[in-house]
Design a protein around this motif. Structure first.
Motif: not given
Lengths: 287, 162
Positions: A274-278
Motif C-alpha cells: 500500500i502507498e500512503i499519500a503517494s
C-alpha cells in the motif's frame, strides 16, 4: 486501379524499398509516363533530406515532477524493510501523539516530569510498533530512516494536531516543529525540520538496537475492521505476514484520515503493497 | 502509474517532447507551456494510459496542442506568413546540410513539418504517426513525401546558388 492522385504514397514506399514486386513494376510504368514524378523520385533516391540528431533539453524538469523531492530520500530506502522501518517511526509519532492525549491534564506537570513521561510513552510505542513490523533486522537502513523521518509533510503534522486535539504537550511539540513552507504554485512539499524533543529520547532504530528492557503496558491502537481499511487486502498471498500486519496497523491508524492522506494499493514490476499519500510505501518484493 | 513512474516519464521524454514542440512552434515560452500541459494530462489520465504507451500519449497530446497553437496564430495574424517569415530570417551562410534543412523546415506547411519531426527525431513509424495525428497512414506518407521533395528542392536551389 490505383488512385494516382496520391501517387506520393507509392513513391515514398518505392524510394524506401517497401513495395511488392508487382506494385513496384506498376509504379515504374507510372513514372515512365510521368517524367516529372520520375525526376522527383530520382532526386530523392540520390539523397534524402533527413534531420540529423539535435539535442534539446527541457529546462524545468523538476517542476513537472509529482513525486516527493529526492532530498526526502524515501525512495532511496525503497525496500520493504526500509519502508516498514520508516512507517513504524511514523506510526510511532502517531502513537506518541495519541498517547499524549491520555495524559491526565488535571495534574500539574513540571517540565522534567513531563519529559520523563513522554519518553516512556515514546519508547513503549516505538517498541510495540517495531516488534509488530519486524523491523529488528533493519540494521543497514537505520541511518537513512532516522534522517528520512524527520521530514514530515505539513498535512501530517496539522492533521495529527487536529485529530488528536490540542493538549498541553502538543503545544510544546508544535513549537519544536518548524512550519513547512508549501509553495502552492510549485506544488512541492518542503521538508519539515523536526528537532529531537528530549535529549534522552531514542530514535526507534537505536532503541531497537539497544535491547533495552522496557516493560510497560501495550499502547492501544485505534480499532478498525479490516473491511473498512483503505488499500488493505488480507487475501493477497504475495505478502508476508509482517507486511500484512504493518499494513493493517498503518491502515487502521490512517483510515480516519483517508481524505487527507489518500491510501491506495500499488504494484510495480517487483513490489506490491500500500502507498500512503503517494510517498510512503509498505510492500513486499514479489519474485 | 505511480508518482515515481510518472517522474521517470519526465526524465525520459520531456527533452524529446520539448524538442518536437519547440521546433514546431519556434517559441520557447509556448513550447514550455505545451510540454507542461501534455505532462499534466498524462498525470490526470495516469490510470487510463496503458503502461508502455506513455510516450505516444505525450506526443499525441503535444501534437494536438501544437496544431491548436498554429491555428490560433493563423487566426490572429492571418495565414502562415508568420511562420515563414520567422523561419526564413537567413544568415546567409550555413554550417552544414542538416542546419540548412532545419531552416527550411519552417517553409513547410505545419502538418508536414510536425510529421518530419516525428519521423526523423523520434523514429515513429508511419502507422504510429497516423494514430497520433488522426490521419490515415497513406495521408501521412503523402505528406512526408511532399515535405521531402520540397526540402530537397530548396536545398538543391541553394546548392545551385553556391
Amino acid at each position: 486501379m490505383y488512385d494516382w492522385d496520391h501517387y506520393e504514397e507509392l513513391a515514398l514506399d518505392y524510394i524506401e524499398g517497401n513495395l511488392s514486386d508487382e506494385r513496384r513494376r506498376t509504379f515504374e510504368s507510372f513514372m515512365e509516363s510521368h517524367p516529372e514524378v520520375a525526376q522527383e523520385v530520382r532526386s530523392l533516391k540520390e539523397s534524402m533530406p533527413v534531420l540529423s540528431v539535435d539535442r534539446v533539453e527541457f529546462p524545468d524538469k523538476e517542476r513537472l515532477k509529482r513525486g516527493v523531492k529526492r532530498s526526502l530520500r524515501w525512495r532511496q530506502v525503497g525496500s520493504f524493510v526500509g519502508g516498514a522501518a520508516a512507517a513504524s517511526v511514523v506510526v510511532g509519532l502517531f502513537g506518541l501523539l495519541g498517547s499524549l492525549g491520555r495524559i491526565d491534564d488535571s495534574i500539574e506537570y513540571g517540565g522534567q516530569q513531563l519529559a520523563e513521561q513522554i519518553e516512556v510513552i515514546y519508547q513503549e510505542t516505538a517498541k510495540s510498533v517495531a516488534a509488530e513490523t519486524e523491523v529488528a533486522q533493519a540494521d543497514d537502513v537505520k541511518q537513512d530512516v532516522v534522517s528520512d523521518v524527520i521530514s514530515v509533510p505539513e498535512k501530517v503534522v496539522s492533521t495529527v494536531d487536529t485529530y488528536v486535539g490540542a493538549v498541553t504537550p502538543l503545544t510544546t511539540l508544535n513549537k519544536r516543529i518548524e512550519a513547512p513552507k508549501v509553495d502552492k504554485n510549485q506544488e512541492e512539499l518542503n521538508p519539515v525540520v523536526l528537532e529531537p524533543l528530549f535529549t534522552d529520547s531514542y530514535a526507534v532504530p537505536d532503541l531497537i538496537a539497544s535491547n533495552r528492557d522496557i516493560t510497560l503496558e501495550q499502547v492501544e491502537l485505534p480499532e478498525a475492521t479490516t473491511d473498512e481499511l483503505p488499500g488493505y487486502d488480507d487475501s493477497d498471498e504475495g505478502l508476508t505476514d509482517g507486511t500484512k500486519e504493518a499494513m493493517r496497523i498503518l491502515a487502521s491508524l490512517l483510515a480516519p484520515l483517508d481524505d487527507l492522506l489518500p491510501i491506495k494499493r500499488y504494484s510495480t514490476e517487483n513490489e506490491r503493497g500500500i502507498e500512503i499519500a503517494s510517498f510512503i510505501r509498505i510492500g513486499n518484493r514479489v519474485e | 502509474m505511480t508518482a515515481s513512474e510518472y517522474d521517470r516519464c519526465v526524465d525520459l521524454y520531456s527533452d524529446n517532447l520539448y524538442r518536437f514542440v519547440l521546433k514546431s512552434l519556434r517559441d520557447e515560452e509556448q513550447a514550455k507551456d505545451v510540454v507542461q500541459e501534455s505532462f499534466l494530462r498524462l498525470w490526470e489520465n495516469r490510470e487510463a494510459v496503458i503502461s508502455g504507451k506513455e510516450k505516444g500519449y505525450l506526443f499525441t497530446i503535444a501534437y494536438r496542442l501544437v496544431v491548436d497553437q498554429i491555428r490560433m496564430r493563423q487566426r490572429y495574424v492571418g495565414g502562415e506568413q508568420v511562420l515563414i517569415n520567422r523561419g526564413s530570417s537567413q544568415r546567409g551562410e550555413f554550417d552544414n546540410l542538416s542546419e540548412t534543412i532545419e531552416r527550411y523546415l519552417d517553409l513547410l506547411p505545419p502538418i508536414q513539418k510536425s510529421l518530419i519531426l516525428l519521423r526523423d527525431y523520434e523514429g515513429y513509424s508511419y502507422r504510429e504517426m497516423a494514430e497520433m495525428t488522426a490521419l490515415s497512414e497513406s495521408q501521412v506518407k503523402v505528406y512526408i513525401f511532399r515535405a521531402r521533395v520540397t526540402l530537397k528542392k530548396y536545398i538543391g536551389d541553394i546548392n545551385d546558388i553556391l
